[in-house]
Design a protein around this motif. Sequence first.
Motif, short mmCIF file in Angstrom:
data_model
loop_
_atom_site.label_atom_id
_atom_site.label_comp_id
_atom_site.label_asym_id
_atom_site.label_seq_id
_atom_site.Cartn_x
_atom_site.Cartn_y
_atom_site.Cartn_z
N THR A 163 0.84 -1.19 0.00
CA THR A 163 0.00 0.00 0.00
C THR A 163 0.88 1.24 0.00
O THR A 163 1.80 1.35 0.81
CB THR A 163 -0.92 0.01 1.22
N VAL A 164 0.59 2.15 -0.92
CA VAL A 164 1.33 3.41 -1.00
C VAL A 164 0.47 4.49 -0.37
O VAL A 164 -0.68 4.68 -0.76
CB VAL A 164 1.65 3.77 -2.46
N GLY A 165 1.01 5.16 0.63
CA GLY A 165 0.23 6.19 1.31
C GLY A 165 1.13 7.17 2.03
O GLY A 165 2.35 7.15 1.87
N PHE A 166 0.52 8.01 2.84
CA PHE A 166 1.29 9.05 3.54
C PHE A 166 2.26 8.44 4.54
O PHE A 166 3.40 8.88 4.68
CB PHE A 166 0.34 10.02 4.23
N GLY A 167 1.81 7.41 5.27
CA GLY A 167 2.68 6.77 6.24
C GLY A 167 3.87 6.09 5.60
O GLY A 167 5.00 6.18 6.09
N THR A 168 3.65 5.40 4.49
CA THR A 168 4.77 4.73 3.82
C THR A 168 5.76 5.75 3.28
O THR A 168 6.97 5.54 3.32
CB THR A 168 4.27 3.83 2.67
N HIS A 169 5.23 6.86 2.76
CA HIS A 169 6.10 7.90 2.22
C HIS A 169 6.97 8.49 3.33
O HIS A 169 8.18 8.72 3.14
CB HIS A 169 5.27 9.00 1.57
N LEU A 170 6.38 8.75 4.50
CA LEU A 170 7.14 9.33 5.59
C LEU A 170 8.22 8.38 6.09
O LEU A 170 9.30 8.81 6.49
CB LEU A 170 6.21 9.72 6.73
N ALA A 171 7.95 7.08 6.08
CA ALA A 171 8.97 6.12 6.51
C ALA A 171 10.18 6.16 5.57
O ALA A 171 11.33 6.17 6.02
CB ALA A 171 8.38 4.71 6.55
N VAL A 172 9.92 6.20 4.27
CA VAL A 172 11.02 6.32 3.30
C VAL A 172 11.75 7.65 3.49
O VAL A 172 12.98 7.71 3.53
CB VAL A 172 10.48 6.19 1.86
N GLU A 173 10.98 8.71 3.63
CA GLU A 173 11.56 10.05 3.78
C GLU A 173 12.45 10.15 5.01
O GLU A 173 13.57 10.69 4.96
CB GLU A 173 10.43 11.07 3.87
N ARG A 174 12.00 9.62 6.15
CA ARG A 174 12.77 9.73 7.38
C ARG A 174 14.05 8.92 7.32
O ARG A 174 15.07 9.32 7.88
CB ARG A 174 11.92 9.31 8.57
N PHE A 175 14.01 7.77 6.65
CA PHE A 175 15.25 7.02 6.49
C PHE A 175 16.28 7.83 5.70
O PHE A 175 17.43 7.97 6.11
CB PHE A 175 15.00 5.68 5.79
N PHE A 176 15.86 8.38 4.58
CA PHE A 176 16.81 9.13 3.75
C PHE A 176 17.22 10.45 4.39
O PHE A 176 18.29 10.97 4.09
CB PHE A 176 16.22 9.34 2.35
N ASP A 177 16.40 10.99 5.29
CA ASP A 177 16.81 12.19 6.02
C ASP A 177 18.05 11.94 6.88
O ASP A 177 18.80 12.87 7.18
CB ASP A 177 15.67 12.67 6.93
N LYS A 178 18.24 10.68 7.29
CA LYS A 178 19.37 10.34 8.16
C LYS A 178 20.64 9.99 7.37
O LYS A 178 21.69 9.76 7.96
CB LYS A 178 19.01 9.14 9.04
N ILE A 179 20.53 9.94 6.05
CA ILE A 179 21.66 9.56 5.20
C ILE A 179 22.25 10.81 4.57
O ILE A 179 21.54 11.57 3.90
CB ILE A 179 21.20 8.56 4.11
N ASN A 180 23.54 11.03 4.74
CA ASN A 180 24.17 12.27 4.29
C ASN A 180 25.08 12.12 3.09
O ASN A 180 25.58 13.12 2.58
CB ASN A 180 24.97 12.88 5.45
N SER A 181 25.32 10.90 2.65
CA SER A 181 26.21 10.71 1.51
C SER A 181 25.91 9.37 0.86
O SER A 181 25.27 8.49 1.46
CB SER A 181 27.68 10.76 1.93
N ARG A 182 26.39 9.19 -0.35
CA ARG A 182 26.21 7.92 -1.05
C ARG A 182 26.98 6.80 -0.35
O ARG A 182 26.54 5.65 -0.32
CB ARG A 182 26.64 8.04 -2.51
N ASP A 183 28.13 7.14 0.23
CA ASP A 183 28.89 6.13 0.98
C ASP A 183 28.08 5.62 2.17
O ASP A 183 28.10 4.43 2.48
CB ASP A 183 30.22 6.70 1.45
N GLU A 184 27.38 6.54 2.85
CA GLU A 184 26.54 6.11 3.97
C GLU A 184 25.41 5.21 3.49
O GLU A 184 25.08 4.21 4.14
CB GLU A 184 25.96 7.33 4.69
N LEU A 185 24.80 5.58 2.36
CA LEU A 185 23.72 4.76 1.83
C LEU A 185 24.22 3.37 1.47
O LEU A 185 23.53 2.36 1.71
CB LEU A 185 23.11 5.44 0.60
N ASN A 186 25.43 3.28 0.92
CA ASN A 186 25.97 1.98 0.52
C ASN A 186 26.15 1.03 1.69
O ASN A 186 26.20 -0.19 1.50
CB ASN A 186 27.29 2.16 -0.22
N LYS A 187 26.24 1.56 2.90
CA LYS A 187 26.36 0.69 4.08
C LYS A 187 25.08 -0.11 4.33
O LYS A 187 25.10 -1.07 5.11
CB LYS A 187 26.68 1.54 5.32
N HIS A 188 24.00 0.30 3.69
CA HIS A 188 22.71 -0.37 3.89
C HIS A 188 22.24 -1.10 2.63
O HIS A 188 21.15 -1.67 2.63
CB HIS A 188 21.66 0.65 4.31
#
Length: 234
Positions: free
Chosen positions: A103-128
Amino acid sequence: RMHQRGFSSNTAPILVDDNIPCGNISVVRLDFDMTEFRVSSSFPEYASVKRSETGKENAPGCKLEFETNFEPQIDHVVRAEYQNGDVLYAPLRRVESVDQSITVGFGTHLAVERFFDKINSRDELNKHRPCSGVNPDCETQHRAKSRLLSFISDTARIYEYDDLIQPSQEADEVLALLRGESDLMIHIDTAVGEIIREDSPIAKGTVRESYDTELNPEINGTEIYERLRPALTF
């Protein structure tokens, strides 16, 4: 679909839109700043088609049909573009049966958004993300992290209160309202914190499926080994 998951029997949906063209539903890769990329060349071909179920006509929603197997990872998301141009995301995952949906909705969008808010670089993203090389069960434990983000995005949908949100509001207005709901944001941020914190079991990434036989090779393939293997969901 955007659903309202209310706490009383008389609550109504904020918005249920089953008429989005399937061509408006796709899979994209997000960079650390949520910039959209087309998925990599190694990603299997897929089609977004009208969903149908045995014995039912005009079943709601669309279905993502992949040519071959794929490896869900935390930066691959479902992208839904609504008729007014609003775009919402949800984590991409495998479903276990035809009765399950993403299901795509406001809650799912915020979960994705908050994860990426904590990532500051591509190297950090690659750790996950999955490690480069031949070992799919590398120390990033990307499968566990992807599952956890999917789980928290589904449970976040219970906070889509109908007393806050009106059907006439655009997505940006609704998301701004929900970002101000402290219980919702604490709910999401707690799970996101578990994904990214460096001292967590997931982040340390013990390769659990080979752990027992490395220490005790004589139990490999026995009933004891099967009992010792942990569940896939952390």
